[in-house]
Design an enzyme around this catalytic site. Structure first.
Site, PDB file in Angstrom:
ATOM      1  N   SER A 135       7.563  -2.566   3.240  1.00  0.00           N
ATOM      2  CA  SER A 135       7.616  -1.490   2.404  1.00  0.00           C
ATOM      3  C   SER A 135       8.983  -1.213   1.337  1.00  0.00           C
ATOM      4  O   SER A 135       8.584  -0.768   0.087  1.00  0.00           O
ATOM      5  CB  SER A 135       7.710   0.208   3.109  1.00  0.00           C
ATOM      6  OG  SER A 135       6.341   0.271   3.844  1.00  0.00           O
ATOM      7  N   ASP A 140      -2.282   4.138   6.992  1.00  0.00           N
ATOM      8  CA  ASP A 140      -1.172   4.369   6.925  1.00  0.00           C
ATOM      9  C   ASP A 140      -0.462   5.122   8.860  1.00  0.00           C
ATOM     10  O   ASP A 140      -0.707   4.878   9.196  1.00  0.00           O
ATOM     11  CB  ASP A 140      -1.461   6.245   6.258  1.00  0.00           C
ATOM     12  CG  ASP A 140      -0.199   6.824   6.576  1.00  0.00           C
ATOM     13  OD1 ASP A 140      -0.333   5.819   4.564  1.00  0.00           O
ATOM     14  OD2 ASP A 140       0.595   7.145   6.782  1.00  0.00           O
ATOM     15  N   HIS A 151      -1.190  11.577   4.272  1.00  0.00           N
ATOM     16  CA  HIS A 151      -0.116  13.294   3.834  1.00  0.00           C
ATOM     17  C   HIS A 151      -0.600  13.585   2.690  1.00  0.00           C
ATOM     18  O   HIS A 151       0.254  14.297   2.095  1.00  0.00           O
ATOM     19  CB  HIS A 151       0.738  11.495   2.939  1.00  0.00           C
ATOM     20  CG  HIS A 151       1.489  10.767   3.872  1.00  0.00           C
ATOM     21  ND1 HIS A 151       2.453  10.819   4.128  1.00  0.00           N
ATOM     22  CD2 HIS A 151       1.581   9.088   3.810  1.00  0.00           C
ATOM     23  CE1 HIS A 151       3.633   9.899   4.487  1.00  0.00           C
ATOM     24  NE2 HIS A 151       1.759   8.851   4.220  1.00  0.00           N
ATOM     25  N   CYS A 171       3.783   6.163   1.186  1.00  0.00           N
ATOM     26  CA  CYS A 171       2.552   6.206   1.540  1.00  0.00           C
ATOM     27  C   CYS A 171       1.804   4.954   1.242  1.00  0.00           C
ATOM     28  O   CYS A 171       1.651   4.414   0.306  1.00  0.00           O
ATOM     29  CB  CYS A 171       2.383   7.660   0.854  1.00  0.00           C
ATOM     30  SG  CYS A 171      -0.642   7.370   1.159  1.00  0.00           S
TER      31      CYS A 171
END
Length: 362
Positions: free
Chosen positions: A267, A306, A312, A325
Site C-alpha cells: 500500500s 478489499d 468502505h 481502500c
C-alpha cells in the site's frame, strides 16, 4: 625493518556514541623462516589446545603466499588461560610468539551489524588486489557495511621501525629512524543507535527489516535486518563449519534484508498513484468511488477483494488513502494503465537503486 600497522579509525553514531572500537588482544603468530618444522609445530600447538583442526587449512594456505620473514597470525585472540598455557611452553616453539595487537570490537554487539559491517582476516584474493606496502603488517580488512565501504578512510597509513634482532629473530633493540603510522579517520554515521536498538527490539523474534529515514534530509536513522550475527566472531576467525552453519541457517542471519531483500511495496504506492490520478486529470479531490469490498475487471468473473470484506462505501481520494481502500486503487490503476503507472512511478525513483553508501543494494 618491521612494518607498524596503523590504528583503524573509529565509527560513531550521529550523537557521538562509539559503535566500533579497537581493544588490546593477544595474537599467536609464527615466523616461517625461524621454525625448524612447521607441520610438527602446528600439530603440537593443536595438541596444546591453541589451534583447532579447522584452522590448519587456512594457515597452510596462507603459508604458501606469505613472506617467510614476516609474522603469520595463527590465532587472532587468545584468552588469558591460553596465553599462560603457551608461556610455560614457549621454549618448545622457536619462531612462535605472542604479540599484543589491537582487535576490532563492537560495544553494542550484533546491534546494527548489517549497517556497520565487520572486519575479518584478509583473504588471498584480497592480498592480490591490495597494495602490499600499504597493508604491510595489517591482518584484517572491512568485509561488509560501512567497514567495507569506507575501508580506505578507516585503514590509515602504515609506519615502519628499524629493529635489531638475534639469530632466533627475537627483537633485542629498537633503533632510531622510526616512521610512525598515520591512524585511520574516524567516521560518524547518520544512524541513531538508540533508535536502532528500539527497532530491533520491536521486531523481537521475527525475521524482517526496519528502516527509519528523516524525510527532510534523507538521513538513515535506523537500518535493521533481523536476525543478526556476532561480528566479533568473524574477526577472530570462523572455521569453515561455523561459517557453513551460518549460511545454512534457515533464518538467514547473513542476509541483509534491508538492502538485498526484494518485497512487494504494497500500500505504500497508493499515495503515488493518487497523485498520478490528479496529474493526469483522471480524478479530482472530490470525486468518489463506491467500494463494496470487491472489484471485477471488465469481462472477468474473478473478484479482487478489499482488506475490509464489507467495503468502505463511497470514498474520495483522501478517504481512500486514509483508509487504504484497495477497491479505489484497483479501479484507478485500471484507468491509469500500466504505461502511465510506470512513467509516473519512475519519477519517484521506483525501480532504481537509492545509492546508499553500503555495498550490495538490490
Amino acid at each position: 625493518i618491521e612494518p607498524i600497522p596503523p590504528i583503524r579509525g573509529l565509527i560513531y553514531d550521529r550523537n557521538g556514541v562509539l559503535l566500533a572500537e579497537n581493544v588490546p588482544a593477544f595474537q599467536l603468530a609464527l615466523i616461517p623462516e625461524e621454525v625448524p618444522d612447521i607441520d610438527a609445530t602446528l600439530a603440537a600447538l593443536t595438541d596444546l589446545g591453541l589451534l583447532r583442526e579447522q584452522d590448519l587449512e587456512r594457515i597452510e594456505s596462507s603459508l604458501k603466499k606469505h613472506r617467510r620473514f614476516d609474522p603469520l597470525p595463527l590465532r587472532f585472540r587468545l584468552d588469558e588461560d591460553e596465553v599462560a598455557r603457551f608461556a610455560v611452553r614457549r621454549h618448545e616453539f622457536p619462531g612462535v610468539d605472542i604479540h599484543a595487537r589491537l582487535a576490532r570490537n563492537y560495544p553494542f554487539g550484533a546491534t546494527g551489524v548489517h549497517a556497520i559491517g565487520y572486519v575479518a582476516s584478509i583473504s588471498e584474493r584480497e592480498m592480490e588486489t591490495f597494495d602490499s606496502a600499504e597493508y604491510a603488517g595489517t591482518t584484517h580488512t572491512g568485509k561488509t557495511g560501512v567497514e567495507k565501504r569506507y575501508e580506505s578512510e578507516l585503514h590509515g597509513e602504515v609506519g615502519h621501525r628499524r629493529v635489531l634482532v638475534n639469530a632466533q629473530g627475537r627483537v633485542l633493540e629498537i633503533l632510531p629512524g622510526q616512521q610512525a603510522p598515520n591512524p585511520g579517520n574516524d567516521i560518524y554515521l547518520s544512524i541513531d543507535i538508540k533508535l536502532q536498538q528500539t527497532a530491533e527490539a520491536a521486531l523481537g523474534e521475527f525475521s524482517g527489516s526496519v528502516i527509519a529515514v528523516n524525510v527532510h534530509t534523507g538521513d538513515v536513522l535506523a537500518l535493521v535486518s533481523l536476525p543478526v550475527f556476532d561480528p566479533v566472531r568473524f574477526g577472530e576467525g570462523l572455521s569453515r563449519s561455523e561459517f557453513a552453519a551460518l549460511q545454512k541457517d534457515p533464518r538467514k542471519p547473513l542476509f541483509n534484508r534491508a538492502l538485498r531483500g526484494n518485497y512487494p511495496p504494497g500500500s505504500t504506492i497508493k499515495p503515488v498513484l493518487g497523485l498520478a490520478a490528479l496529474h493526469y486529470g483522471l480524478r479530482s479531490g472530490n470525486d468518489s468511488t463506491m467500494c463494496r469490498g470487491e472489484y471485477f475487471l471488465k469481462g472477468s468473473e474473478r473478484p479482487y477483494r478489499d482488506w475490509k470484506r464489507e467495503g468502505h462505501g463511497a470514498v474520495t481520494l483522501h478517504d481512500a488513502i486514509d483508509e487504504s481502500c484497495d477497491i479505489y486503487f484497483y479501479e484507478l490503476a485500471n484507468d491509469l494503465n500500466i504505461d502511465r503507472i510506470h512513467a509516473f512511478m519512475t519519477r519517484f525513483g521506483f525501480g532504481e537503486l537509492t545509492g546508499i553508501d553500503i555495498d550490495g543494494e538490490k
